[in-house]
Design an enzyme around this catalytic site. Sequence first.
Site, PDB file in Angstrom:
ATOM      1  N   GLU A 127       9.028  95.335  12.062  1.00 41.21           N
ATOM      2  CA  GLU A 127      10.376  95.500  11.522  1.00 41.21           C
ATOM      3  C   GLU A 127      11.017  96.754  12.124  1.00 41.21           C
ATOM      4  O   GLU A 127      10.383  97.805  12.160  1.00 41.21           O
ATOM      5  CB  GLU A 127      10.341  95.659  10.005  1.00 41.21           C
ATOM      6  CG  GLU A 127      11.752  95.725   9.437  1.00 41.21           C
ATOM      7  CD  GLU A 127      11.803  95.870   7.906  1.00 41.21           C
ATOM      8  OE1 GLU A 127      10.740  96.047   7.281  1.00 41.21           O
ATOM      9  OE2 GLU A 127      12.914  95.784   7.379  1.00 41.21           O
ATOM     10  N   GLY A 267       6.895 104.679   5.557  1.00 39.39           N
ATOM     11  CA  GLY A 267       5.886 104.733   4.512  1.00 39.39           C
ATOM     12  C   GLY A 267       4.896 103.586   4.604  1.00 39.39           C
ATOM     13  O   GLY A 267       3.686 103.787   4.636  1.00 39.39           O
ATOM     14  N   MET A 269       4.681  98.869   5.273  1.00 36.28           N
ATOM     15  CA  MET A 269       5.368  97.671   5.745  1.00 36.28           C
ATOM     16  C   MET A 269       4.799  96.421   5.091  1.00 36.28           C
ATOM     17  O   MET A 269       3.584  96.240   5.035  1.00 36.28           O
ATOM     18  CB  MET A 269       5.230  97.595   7.275  1.00 36.28           C
ATOM     19  CG  MET A 269       5.882  96.395   7.902  1.00 36.28           C
ATOM     20  SD  MET A 269       7.677  96.403   7.629  1.00 36.28           S
ATOM     21  CE  MET A 269       7.988  94.650   7.545  1.00 36.28           C
ATOM     22  N   ASN A 271       4.388  93.234   5.751  1.00 40.83           N
ATOM     23  CA  ASN A 271       3.967  92.041   6.497  1.00 40.83           C
ATOM     24  C   ASN A 271       3.283  91.032   5.574  1.00 40.83           C
ATOM     25  O   ASN A 271       2.450  91.405   4.756  1.00 40.83           O
ATOM     26  CB  ASN A 271       2.988  92.443   7.594  1.00 40.83           C
ATOM     27  CG  ASN A 271       3.430  93.674   8.340  1.00 40.83           C
ATOM     28  OD1 ASN A 271       4.488  93.670   8.945  1.00 40.83           O
ATOM     29  ND2 ASN A 271       2.656  94.744   8.245  1.00 40.83           N
ATOM     30  N   HIS A 303       6.038  98.599  -4.253  1.00 38.81           N
ATOM     31  CA  HIS A 303       7.213  98.224  -3.456  1.00 38.81           C
ATOM     32  C   HIS A 303       6.857  97.161  -2.413  1.00 38.81           C
ATOM     33  O   HIS A 303       7.505  96.113  -2.340  1.00 38.81           O
ATOM     34  CB  HIS A 303       7.782  99.479  -2.789  1.00 38.81           C
ATOM     35  CG  HIS A 303       8.952  99.232  -1.903  1.00 38.81           C
ATOM     36  ND1 HIS A 303      10.256  99.355  -2.333  1.00 38.81           N
ATOM     37  CD2 HIS A 303       9.033  98.861  -0.601  1.00 38.81           C
ATOM     38  CE1 HIS A 303      11.079  99.071  -1.336  1.00 38.81           C
ATOM     39  NE2 HIS A 303      10.366  98.770  -0.265  1.00 38.81           N
ATOM     40  N   GLU A 304       5.825  97.430  -1.629  1.00 44.20           N
ATOM     41  CA  GLU A 304       5.478  96.478  -0.564  1.00 44.20           C
ATOM     42  C   GLU A 304       4.991  95.165  -1.165  1.00 44.20           C
ATOM     43  O   GLU A 304       5.309  94.087  -0.663  1.00 44.20           O
ATOM     44  CB  GLU A 304       4.410  97.057   0.378  1.00 44.20           C
ATOM     45  CG  GLU A 304       4.745  98.420   0.980  1.00 44.20           C
ATOM     46  CD  GLU A 304       6.115  98.516   1.636  1.00 44.20           C
ATOM     47  OE1 GLU A 304       6.627  97.485   2.121  1.00 44.20           O
ATOM     48  OE2 GLU A 304       6.688  99.628   1.656  1.00 44.20           O
ATOM     49  N   HIS A 307       7.879  93.038  -2.267  1.00 43.74           N
ATOM     50  CA  HIS A 307       8.588  92.398  -1.147  1.00 43.74           C
ATOM     51  C   HIS A 307       8.116  90.960  -0.916  1.00 43.74           C
ATOM     52  O   HIS A 307       8.828  90.177  -0.296  1.00 43.74           O
ATOM     53  CB  HIS A 307       8.351  93.186   0.142  1.00 43.74           C
ATOM     54  CG  HIS A 307       9.389  94.233   0.454  1.00 43.74           C
ATOM     55  ND1 HIS A 307      10.745  93.994   0.357  1.00 43.74           N
ATOM     56  CD2 HIS A 307       9.265  95.509   0.903  1.00 43.74           C
ATOM     57  CE1 HIS A 307      11.402  95.097   0.730  1.00 43.74           C
ATOM     58  NE2 HIS A 307      10.540  96.027   1.049  1.00 43.74           N
ATOM     59  N   GLU A 326      15.867  95.511   0.472  1.00 40.53           N
ATOM     60  CA  GLU A 326      15.416  96.870   0.171  1.00 40.53           C
ATOM     61  C   GLU A 326      15.983  97.407  -1.151  1.00 40.53           C
ATOM     62  O   GLU A 326      15.245  97.954  -1.965  1.00 40.53           O
ATOM     63  CB  GLU A 326      15.730  97.818   1.330  1.00 40.53           C
ATOM     64  CG  GLU A 326      14.967  97.486   2.619  1.00 40.53           C
ATOM     65  CD  GLU A 326      13.447  97.466   2.453  1.00 40.53           C
ATOM     66  OE1 GLU A 326      12.931  97.910   1.418  1.00 40.53           O
ATOM     67  OE2 GLU A 326      12.764  96.974   3.385  1.00 40.53           O
TER      68      GLU A 326
HETATM   69  N1  TRP Z   1      10.326  97.422   5.251  1.00 37.99           N
HETATM   70  C1  TRP Z   1       9.668  98.684   5.077  1.00 37.99           C
HETATM   71  C2  TRP Z   1       9.808  99.015   3.611  1.00 37.99           C
HETATM   72  O1  TRP Z   1       9.072  98.629   2.809  1.00 37.99           O
HETATM   73  C3  TRP Z   1      10.274  99.775   5.888  1.00 37.99           C
HETATM   74  C4  TRP Z   1       9.649 100.020   7.204  1.00 37.99           C
HETATM   75  C5  TRP Z   1       8.348 100.163   7.456  1.00 37.99           C
HETATM   76  C6  TRP Z   1      10.293 100.215   8.432  1.00 37.99           C
HETATM   77  N2  TRP Z   1       8.162 100.426   8.773  1.00 37.99           N
HETATM   78  C7  TRP Z   1       9.326 100.467   9.391  1.00 37.99           C
HETATM   79  C8  TRP Z   1      11.599 100.204   8.814  1.00 37.99           C
HETATM   80  C9  TRP Z   1       9.625 100.715  10.702  1.00 37.99           C
HETATM   81  C10 TRP Z   1      11.916 100.448  10.116  1.00 37.99           C
HETATM   82  C11 TRP Z   1      10.945 100.702  11.065  1.00 37.99           C
HETATM   83  O2  TRP Z   1      10.715  99.584   3.147  1.00 37.99           O
HETATM   84 ZN    ZN Z   2      11.037  98.006   1.461  1.00 37.03          ZN
END
Ligand code: TRP
Ligand code: ZN
Length: 879
Positions: A127, A267, A269, A271, A303-304, A307, A326
Amino acid sequence: MRTETEHTIYLKDYTPSPYRIVSVALDFRILAEQTRVQAQLTVEPRETTAPGTPLVLDGDELNLTSIAIDGLPLVLSAYAADANGLTIIEPPLRRFVLETEVMLQPEGNTKLMGLYRSSGTWCTQCEPEGFRRITYYLDRPDNLAVFKVRMTAPLDLAPVLLANGNLVDKGDAGDGMHYAVWEDPFPKPAYLFALVAGDLGSITDSFTTASGRKVELGIYCTHGKEEQCLWAMDSLKRSMAWDERRFGREYDLDIFNIVAVSDFNFGAMENKGLNIFNDKLVFAKPDTATDGDYDGIERVIAHEYFHNWTGNRITCRDWFQLCLKEGLTVYRDQEFTSDERSRAVKRISDVAMLRRAQFPEDGGPLAHPPRPDQYREINNFYTTTVYEKGAEIVRMLATLLGEAGFRKGMDLYFERHDGEATTIEAFLAAFADANGVNLDQFKTWYLQAGTPRLSVDESYDAAAQTYTLKLKQETPPTPGQPSKEALVVPIKFGLLGPNGSPMGWSGVSGAEVRDDMIVLDGPSAEVTFTGIANRPVPSLLRGFSAPVILESRASQADQLFLARHDSDPFNRWQALQDVGMDLAVAAVGGTAWSQESITALSQAMADTLASTELDDAFKALALALPDESLIGRTIGKDIDPSAIHAVRDQLLKAVFEPLAMELLAAYRALTSAAPYAPDPASTGRRALRNRLLSLLVASEAAGASGLAAQQYAQASNMTDRLAALAASASAGTAEAPAMLADFRTRFGADPLVLDKWLTVTAAAPRDGVIEDMKGILDDPGFPKTNPNRLRALVGTFAMSNPTQFARADGAGFRFVADFVAEVDKINPQVAARVLTGFRIWPMLESGRRDAAKAALTGLQNSGTLSRNTGDILSRMLAG
Ligand code: TRP
Ligand code: ZN
C-alpha cells in the site's frame, strides 16, 4: 526545483480500467542475491472496451526478462516495456493469460516499498503503490483479483514462507531450497498482497468465532523475542471478540498471521490474513516497554484487524477514498479502546492528539480535505486529516444518528458493498437510507479543509426568564479553497444550575435542539431557552462532539465551576485547560496574571487531585497545562516559541509549586510494590504518579530533581524509568546528563529502547541539542536506513522541540533541511514526513519565518528531490 516526473491526479478523471485482472498466479524464486518473479495474470476486457485498446500496466523500477500471452512469447513490436510500465499494444479482445518475468534486488530496496529485506527477512509493503515494484500490474484498488502465490527459497535463510490466505502446499525443492503455496480465496486489490520469507520464531494460539469456526493465529518475529509477542496476541483475540460483539463481524479465513519487522515505513499494514507490523508495535515486556507502548500495540493490532472488514472486504475505489477505510477504522479502534478501557480518558487523549497534530495540519500550508480531489504523491496523503479527522467525521455521524441508527447504517453498508471497491458517497448513502435522513450537507465535512471556528455569545434575561445562545461558525480559507460552506455541527451541551446540577427548560426555539444536542447547520443560529429561573452555566461541545475550535471563552469563574461540577468528564478536563490557556496567552501578550487567578487555578488543581470521584488516569490528564505548541496556535500569529516556553515554565511554577506538599504526598501514596501489569487501573496509577513527579520537577520544587533521579534508578519497569528520565531531561536538571548516559549504556543494545533515548535527547529544549544530534547521525554505526531510528531522533526534533527547531538563528531549520536532502535519497517517505515539521513556519514571528523560508529555499535548490519530498516542499512554500 527539479523533482521526479511532475504529474497531478484528479478525482474527477476517475474512469474504470478497460481491462480487469481477475486472477493472479505468482511464482517467487527467492535467492540471496536476487528474486525472480513470474506472474500469470488472467485478463478480461470490459464489455465496452473497443478493439485495439492497449492494456497499460504499472511498473516501478522493474526490468522485464520475458513476456508471453497464452503461452506464446510476444514479438518486440507487440509491447512496450520500461522501468515504469508495460503496455500491450493490441491485446486479444477476450479472456487471456499474460505471463511476465522480472528480476528484483530486494537487498538494495531502501525505500521499503515493494519487496525488501529487513534484518535478513524478505517482506513486502504494497500500500498504496508498492505492488508495481514487484510485478507489472493494474496497481489500483478497484481491480480485485484472487491470488495464488508460490514461493521457493533457501531453507537455511528462510525456513518460514508466508503469504495471504491459506497454505495449500509445501515441500522440498532440492538443492537446499523449499517451497510453499498460498491461496487467498477473497478477491483483493494488489495493495493487500503480502509475502514474508525468513528465519523467524513464532507464537501460536487460536480463536473460535461466534459461528464456531476455529482460526489459527500466529505471530512471527526474530528468534528470542517470542515472549514479547504475548500482549499483541492477547490484544488480537480481544479485537476479534469485540468486532463480533459490537459490529457483528467475524473473521473469514482459517489463518490469521502477524509478522513483526524492524524496518517499516509506517505502523502496520492490514494485508489480507497476513498483517505486517513495525516491531515497535508488537514487542512488549515491562522492563523495556512503557504503558504507552502497550497501549499503542493494543490499538494498532485492533486497527489492522478491523481493516479486514473496513478496508479489505470493502475496499476503496481509488486512493481519493482513503478515509473510507482509514477514518472508519480509526473510529472503530477508538471505540474498541473506549470499551476496553476508560471512555473519558480515551476521548481526552484523542482530542489532545487531534489538536496537537491535525489542527496544525488543517491550519497550515499542507491543509487538505479528508477526501482530497487531487494529489501528486498519494503517499503524502496518509495524514492525520485522513485518519483522525476522518474518524471524527464518522464519530459525528454516530452522534447525529445515535448508536442504533449508526449500527443500522453500518449493517447496510456491509450488506450492500461486501466484496466491492467503493466510495465515500456509497458509505454515506448507507447511513442516509438506513435512517431515512439526508446527509448531503453533512458530506461537506469530507470535501472541505480547515478547522471550523465556533463562537458563542450568551445572554440571560432575568425578567423574561429566557437564556439565549448565539452560535456562529466560520472556517478560515485553506490552500485552494478560499471560501467555505457552513457545516453540520453537532453541539452536545448541557445547562448547569447554581448548585451544579443539570437545568431543564420549558421550551426552546431557533435551531434544531434535541435533548442534549444543538445541531448547527447554518452560518449562525440563535437558540433561546424559556423557563430559565437563574442564569445557567453552559457546558458546550460536550465530549468534543465536533472537531472545531470553540472560540468563546467563559469567565474564569464559570470555567472553574465547570471543572468542579460538569457531569461531562471531557468538559471538566477542558475547563481546567482553558483556564491555563487564558493565563498563558495573556502572559505571552504582556498581561501579567493576578495572584488571585493563579490561586484559583492552583486550588482547582488541588481539588482535582483530592477528588474521590475522579480516577487516576483522568487526574493525570487534568493536572497539566496546555502544551507549548497549542499555546502558540491559540495565539495564532507571530509566534516566538522561546517566549512561550518561558511563560509556560513560569506558569507551571506559579500554579504547582505552592502545591508541592500535596503533590509529593499523593506521589508517595501512589507508590506500589505490585508487579507490572498493563490493566487500566495500574496504568492510571502510574500515569498520575509520573505526572506528579514531572510537575514537581518542572516547578523546581525542593528535592524534586533528586526524587526523579531516585525513581529512575530504582524503577522496576520502563514506564516509571522513562518518565523520570524525560521529566529530568526536559527540565534540564543537574542529574539529567548522568541519567541519560546511564540509559544509553544500559539499553543502547536494544534498538527499540535506544529510540526512547533518541526521543528524549531530541526533545530537550536546551542549547547544544543540534550538535548532539549531528554527532549521533555522523556515527558510522547509526542506521540511516531504519525509519524508527530516524523518526525517533529527527522526527521528534522537528515535531516536538519548537524552541530548538525554530531557533531564531535558523540552525534548527537548516539541520532538518540538510537531513531531509540526505535521507530523501535513501527513503523518500521518511524524508517527506520529517519535512512536514516545517508546517508551523507561516505562523512564526518574522525573523524565524525568514530563517525557515531560507532553509526551505536552500532545500529546493539542493538538487533533484523525490516526488514525495518535492510535493511537500512546493506546497509548504506556496501555502
Ligand atoms: N494501511 C495502513 C494502516 O493501517 C497504513 C500503511 C502501512 C501505509 N504501511 C504503509 C501507508 C505504507 C502508506 C505506505 O493504516
Ligand atoms: Zn489503517
